[in-house]
Motif scaffolding. Structure first.
Motif, PDB file in Angstrom:
ATOM      1  N   ASP A 119      15.667  11.873  11.150  1.00  0.00           N
ATOM      2  CA  ASP A 119      16.042  10.724  11.967  1.00  0.00           C
ATOM      3  C   ASP A 119      14.946   9.668  12.010  1.00  0.00           C
ATOM      4  OD1 ASP A 119      18.531  11.749  12.587  1.00  0.00           O
ATOM      5  OD2 ASP A 119      17.787  12.849  14.320  1.00  0.00           O
ATOM      6  N   ARG A 120      14.284   9.432  10.880  1.00  0.00           N
ATOM      7  CA  ARG A 120      13.188   8.471  10.823  1.00  0.00           C
ATOM      8  C   ARG A 120      13.365   7.533   9.645  1.00  0.00           C
ATOM      9  NH1 ARG A 120       7.592  11.476  11.458  1.00  0.00           N
ATOM     10  NH2 ARG A 120       6.963   9.377  11.977  1.00  0.00           N
ATOM     11  N   TYR A 121      12.692   6.385   9.732  1.00  0.00           N
ATOM     12  CA  TYR A 121      12.600   5.465   8.608  1.00  0.00           C
ATOM     13  C   TYR A 121      11.453   5.931   7.717  1.00  0.00           C
ATOM     14  CZ  TYR A 121      15.555   2.186  11.163  1.00  0.00           C
ATOM     15  OH  TYR A 121      16.600   1.585  11.819  1.00  0.00           O
ATOM     16  N   HIS A 122      11.615   5.747   6.418  1.00  0.00           N
ATOM     17  CA  HIS A 122      10.575   6.109   5.459  1.00  0.00           C
ATOM     18  C   HIS A 122      10.449   4.989   4.444  1.00  0.00           C
ATOM     19  CE1 HIS A 122      10.433  10.423   6.630  1.00  0.00           C
ATOM     20  NE2 HIS A 122      11.658  10.149   7.031  1.00  0.00           N
ATOM     21  N   LEU A 123       9.227   4.757   3.991  1.00  0.00           N
ATOM     22  CA  LEU A 123       8.948   3.710   3.022  1.00  0.00           C
ATOM     23  C   LEU A 123       8.146   4.303   1.867  1.00  0.00           C
ATOM     24  CD1 LEU A 123       9.117   0.590   2.554  1.00  0.00           C
ATOM     25  CD2 LEU A 123       6.860   0.470   3.609  1.00  0.00           C
ATOM     26  N   CYS A 124       8.507   3.927   0.657  1.00  0.00           N
ATOM     27  CA  CYS A 124       7.733   4.312  -0.523  1.00  0.00           C
ATOM     28  C   CYS A 124       7.164   3.021  -1.104  1.00  0.00           C
ATOM     29  CB  CYS A 124       8.610   4.984  -1.571  1.00  0.00           C
ATOM     30  SG  CYS A 124       9.417   6.489  -0.986  1.00  0.00           S
ATOM     31  N   GLU A 125       5.907   3.056  -1.460  1.00  0.00           N
ATOM     32  CA  GLU A 125       5.266   1.874  -2.013  1.00  0.00           C
ATOM     33  C   GLU A 125       4.239   2.268  -3.050  1.00  0.00           C
ATOM     34  OE1 GLU A 125       3.297  -0.203   1.142  1.00  0.00           O
ATOM     35  OE2 GLU A 125       2.014   1.477   1.590  1.00  0.00           O
ATOM     36  N   ARG A 126       3.882   1.293  -3.873  1.00  0.00           N
ATOM     37  CA  ARG A 126       2.877   1.502  -4.922  1.00  0.00           C
ATOM     38  C   ARG A 126       1.890   0.362  -4.893  1.00  0.00           C
ATOM     39  NH1 ARG A 126       7.191   2.658  -9.323  1.00  0.00           N
ATOM     40  NH2 ARG A 126       7.454   4.858  -8.932  1.00  0.00           N
ATOM     41  N   LEU A 127       0.676   0.665  -5.282  1.00  0.00           N
ATOM     42  CA  LEU A 127      -0.321  -0.370  -5.492  1.00  0.00           C
ATOM     43  C   LEU A 127      -0.229  -0.754  -6.965  1.00  0.00           C
ATOM     44  CD1 LEU A 127      -2.600  -2.009  -4.233  1.00  0.00           C
ATOM     45  CD2 LEU A 127      -4.165  -0.219  -4.962  1.00  0.00           C
ATOM     46  N   MET A 128       0.133  -2.002  -7.222  1.00  0.00           N
ATOM     47  CA  MET A 128       0.345  -2.452  -8.595  1.00  0.00           C
ATOM     48  C   MET A 128      -0.726  -3.468  -8.978  1.00  0.00           C
ATOM     49  SD  MET A 128       4.469  -2.780  -8.421  1.00  0.00           S
ATOM     50  CE  MET A 128       4.753  -2.724 -10.165  1.00  0.00           C
ATOM     51  N   THR A 129      -1.014  -3.542 -10.254  1.00  0.00           N
ATOM     52  CA  THR A 129      -2.004  -4.478 -10.768  1.00  0.00           C
ATOM     53  C   THR A 129      -1.299  -5.662 -11.411  1.00  0.00           C
ATOM     54  OG1 THR A 129      -3.523  -2.657 -11.195  1.00  0.00           O
ATOM     55  CG2 THR A 129      -3.985  -4.732 -12.310  1.00  0.00           C
ATOM     56  N   PHE A 130      -1.740  -6.851 -11.055  1.00  0.00           N
ATOM     57  CA  PHE A 130      -1.231  -8.084 -11.634  1.00  0.00           C
ATOM     58  C   PHE A 130      -2.420  -8.868 -12.180  1.00  0.00           C
ATOM     59  CE2 PHE A 130       1.808  -6.829  -8.437  1.00  0.00           C
ATOM     60  CZ  PHE A 130       3.020  -7.046  -9.044  1.00  0.00           C
ATOM     61  N   TYR A 131      -2.130  -9.848 -13.001  1.00  0.00           N
ATOM     62  CA  TYR A 131      -3.196 -10.663 -13.593  1.00  0.00           C
ATOM     63  C   TYR A 131      -2.884 -12.130 -13.369  1.00  0.00           C
ATOM     64  CZ  TYR A 131      -4.428  -6.306 -15.779  1.00  0.00           C
ATOM     65  OH  TYR A 131      -4.787  -4.993 -15.987  1.00  0.00           O
ATOM     66  N   ARG A 132      -3.906 -12.899 -13.100  1.00  0.00           N
ATOM     67  CA  ARG A 132      -3.750 -14.341 -12.952  1.00  0.00           C
ATOM     68  C   ARG A 132      -4.848 -15.040 -13.750  1.00  0.00           C
ATOM     69  NH1 ARG A 132      -4.664 -13.810  -6.850  1.00  0.00           N
ATOM     70  NH2 ARG A 132      -6.736 -12.949  -6.846  1.00  0.00           N
ATOM     71  N   THR A 133      -4.569 -16.269 -14.109  1.00  0.00           N
ATOM     72  CA  THR A 133      -5.526 -17.040 -14.892  1.00  0.00           C
ATOM     73  C   THR A 133      -6.495 -17.748 -13.964  1.00  0.00           C
ATOM     74  OG1 THR A 133      -3.581 -17.606 -16.176  1.00  0.00           O
ATOM     75  CG2 THR A 133      -5.623 -18.531 -16.901  1.00  0.00           C
ATOM     76  N   ILE A 134      -7.758 -17.617 -14.258  1.00  0.00           N
ATOM     77  CA  ILE A 134      -8.763 -18.352 -13.493  1.00  0.00           C
ATOM     78  C   ILE A 134      -8.998 -19.700 -14.171  1.00  0.00           C
ATOM     79  CG2 ILE A 134     -11.159 -18.394 -12.738  1.00  0.00           C
ATOM     80  CD1 ILE A 134     -11.008 -15.374 -12.572  1.00  0.00           C
ATOM     81  N   ILE A 135      -9.288 -19.667 -15.429  1.00  0.00           N
ATOM     82  CA  ILE A 135      -9.426 -20.877 -16.240  1.00  0.00           C
ATOM     83  C   ILE A 135      -8.291 -20.796 -17.257  1.00  0.00           C
ATOM     84  CG2 ILE A 135     -10.912 -22.172 -17.819  1.00  0.00           C
ATOM     85  CD1 ILE A 135     -13.283 -20.613 -16.545  1.00  0.00           C
TER      86      ILE A 135
END
Length: 128
Positions: A89-105
């Motif tokens: 009788d509870r809420y549950h959440l599944c999550e992941r730590l994901m890696t993304f890339y961004r341009t600096i220059i």
């Protein structure tokens, strides 16, 4: 000194009892995208006060910032068609730590950043 097999079997059962009670996440998949929910380390129960239900889905207050070292998003929206019934009788959440890339220059250097993304959401039975 010989140990009776019964004692060894009993000890094995006792230590097996330490397995996480929420191992039911393993093998579950998102009903729409069919991603694996993952397992005991990525899924956990959340407080019902962190969930706000609407006619279209659920707003879930995030347990931590989505981006590390960046401003926090206040809530995740989870559509009703992606919610699954939980086994308690509870809420549950599944999550992941994901890696993304961004341009600096532009076109010269990329920087990696990490972001939490939800993968599965479970609601108590009887929740619409």
């Amino acid at each position: 000194m010989k140990q009776p097999r019964g004692w060894i079997a009993l000890a094995g059962l006792l230590f097996a009892g330490d397995v996480d009670a929420h191992d039911w996440y393993t093998g579950k998949k998102d009903p729409v995208l069919h991603y694996d929910c993952c397992g005991n380390k990525d899924c956990y129960p959340i407080d019902s006060h962190s969930v706000r239900e609407t006619k279209d889905g659920y707003y879930v207050r995030m347990p931590r910032p989505a981006y590390l070292n960046e401003p926090q998003e206040p809530e995740w929206f989870i559509p009703k068609e992606r919610a699954q019934a939980s086994l308690d009788d509870r809420y549950h959440l599944c999550e992941r730590l994901m890696t993304f890339y961004r341009t600096i220059i532009p076109h010269m250097k990329f920087e990696a950043y990490h972001r939490f993304r939800w993968t599965c959401f479970f609601v108590p039975k009887g929740t619409s």
